[in-house]
Design an enzyme around this catalytic site. Sequence first.
Site, mmCIF file in Angstrom:
data_model
loop_
_atom_site.group_PDB
_atom_site.id
_atom_site.type_symbol
_atom_site.label_atom_id
_atom_site.label_comp_id
_atom_site.label_asym_id
_atom_site.label_seq_id
_atom_site.Cartn_x
_atom_site.Cartn_y
_atom_site.Cartn_z
ATOM 1 N N GLY A 58 0.670 -1.213 -0.089
ATOM 2 C CA GLY A 58 0.094 -0.036 -0.009
ATOM 3 C C GLY A 58 0.740 1.264 0.135
ATOM 4 O O GLY A 58 1.964 1.256 -0.352
ATOM 5 N N SER A 59 0.443 2.289 0.582
ATOM 6 C CA SER A 59 0.991 3.604 0.650
ATOM 7 C C SER A 59 2.356 3.622 1.344
ATOM 8 O O SER A 59 3.087 4.780 1.089
ATOM 9 C CB SER A 59 0.040 4.689 1.080
ATOM 10 N N THR A 60 2.589 2.634 2.189
ATOM 11 C CA THR A 60 3.958 2.631 2.727
ATOM 12 C C THR A 60 5.051 2.644 1.439
ATOM 13 O O THR A 60 6.282 3.055 1.944
ATOM 14 C CB THR A 60 4.069 1.229 3.688
ATOM 15 N N PHE A 61 4.666 2.152 0.437
ATOM 16 C CA PHE A 61 5.649 1.915 -0.616
ATOM 17 C C PHE A 61 6.126 3.188 -1.065
ATOM 18 O O PHE A 61 6.832 3.247 -1.937
ATOM 19 C CB PHE A 61 5.198 0.893 -1.392
ATOM 20 N N LYS A 62 5.306 4.145 -1.180
ATOM 21 C CA LYS A 62 5.465 5.665 -1.484
ATOM 22 C C LYS A 62 6.683 5.940 -1.152
ATOM 23 O O LYS A 62 7.590 6.799 -1.680
ATOM 24 C CB LYS A 62 4.377 6.442 -1.151
#
Length: 625
Positions: A324-328
């Site tokens: 999810g957005s942790t990968f941003k």
Amino acid sequence: MAIDRRDSSRYKTFTRRAVILGGGQAAAFTLLGARMYYLQISKSDEYRMLAEENRVNVRLIAPLRGRIVDRFGTVLATNRQNYRAVLVSEQTPDVEETLHRLARIVEITPDQHKRILRDISRAPRFMPVTVSENLTWDQFAQINVNEPDLAGLQPDVGETRYYPYSTDLAHVVGYVTPVYQRDLDKAPDEPLLKLPGFRIGKAGIEETYDAKLRGLAGASHVEVNAYGRVIRELSKDDGTLGAEVVLTLDMEIQKFACERLKDESASAVVMDIHTGDVLACVSTPAFDPNQFNTGYGVAAYKALLENPYLPLTNKSIAGLYPPGSTFKTVTAIAAQRAGIDPHDHVNCTGQYQLGNHYFHCWKKTGHGMMDMHDGLKHSCDIYFYDVAKRVGIDNIAKVAREFGLGQTFDFDVPGEKSGIVPDQSWKRAVTGEGWQQGETLISGIGQGFLLTSPLQLAVMVSRLANGGKAVMPRLTRAVGGNLLPVPEAPQIDVDPDWLKVVQGGMNGVSNEPGGTAFRSRITVPGYELAGKTGSAQVRRISMAEREGGVRKNETLAWRLRDHALFICFAPYDKPQYAMSVVIEHGGSGSGAAAPAARDIMLKVLERNIPLEKVSGGPAKVRGDG
């Protein structure tokens, strides 16, 4: 005269026969004497030893298994007394009647009954066979009291493996089980495995260090008669205790994290960002490892298998989730490496058009103008769609692997999964199809083919926080009194300024108003954490649903809700610890995972970094000697 000649002839014949007979006898006695000399003089030592072997048997004694302790010496796995009952079949006229009477005190299932009868049939009648073990004190006392009515039954005390923290450490420490035929097939020359009641490690640290934990077998020298019955014990050596294994875990933090996540299907990993020491490695719910030692009942084990929260799966290393957005955070590093200025702005209107397809932001009305800091702080999907398109999937994948995703770490707990970091060659090899640009966009926000484990996410955020050192997770500190070296962490090819941008964005997430985890910040001065929320979608949202309004997670069945993720490090000014938390179908990272991570991280900081040390030099971490 004729008679004299006949007598003389007979005499000569007799004399010859006597000489021949006497010579034969002399030769026979000579050979007999030579043989006796050979047996009693020349080979005396050899035959004395063979005779002694017939008289004296050497029987192996299983050594006590070594302890497993945490970094402060708290015992995580040890041995305790095992109250049991054994049966000598020659001492009872009716085995079935003895078992029937024992069943009034101790439950004996049909399977156990079959096993007991099988063991009795295979053993000599004078050899004791275990019929029941791990008895309570009350059961053991009742057997002692009723021993006169239990013909052939004898109360006995041995040793068994014990896990004082039960479910809190099940997936890390593992458990022991009896030896099965497949284990014997793997090590046919290992005599310890053939001892009745011997147990071996079958999961976790118990399996990884099984050979070290076993110790060295002892021996009992007993005098036996011609039938093999023991007459007396001549000598006894109890063997050598197994090696003690010291883990990097802090049991206080492990226990606290388990308690905090006990009602969820979740996992959490806490790491020292400089050494890689894992302070907590949690997967909930779990199972009781003591039951694997004593024997899970059919109904209880079936309940574990059917539990939708998967208590038998170690989610921290084998649970795979879209990040999810942790990968941003990874996409942001790849963007800067590709030359994208972090101060450049992208206008978020709530949707992003690629060809005739629209990709949507989680905020339907859009965020407006976003730079990299704001894109991280507000977790803006449109900003990262745009930079991912410009960077390309291969560049993003390269950075992801450098920061620990898509790989295993030779962690000391078996069962790690590597997950997936996709790129063009991966898709072509797996599906035979070419990469689509739309797949780059969704990969840039941590969706699509991407799959990561909580351990990988903890490694990723550790490397983001420690200046780009490729630290490796470490679970074992010492074995048998020998400290294990801390692996050297090579430097990743990353500009420190790029890391500062990402760290600043994570600080905005947690400590600036409007950040997606601002409500879950640590307010204690000097303990501030920096984090990144993530919500991993597990279902496809149709255009019709999007136009009519996306259904909220709480209105969906549990299995259809988004996974909730949060990664963080602390203290922000002087990073020391990193953490990942994943709550399966928790709904949102900000609502479910971030509050849990905050509570656990606060416990870590309070336990390891006194407040008076925060503003001074580097704090000495407890347990580092």
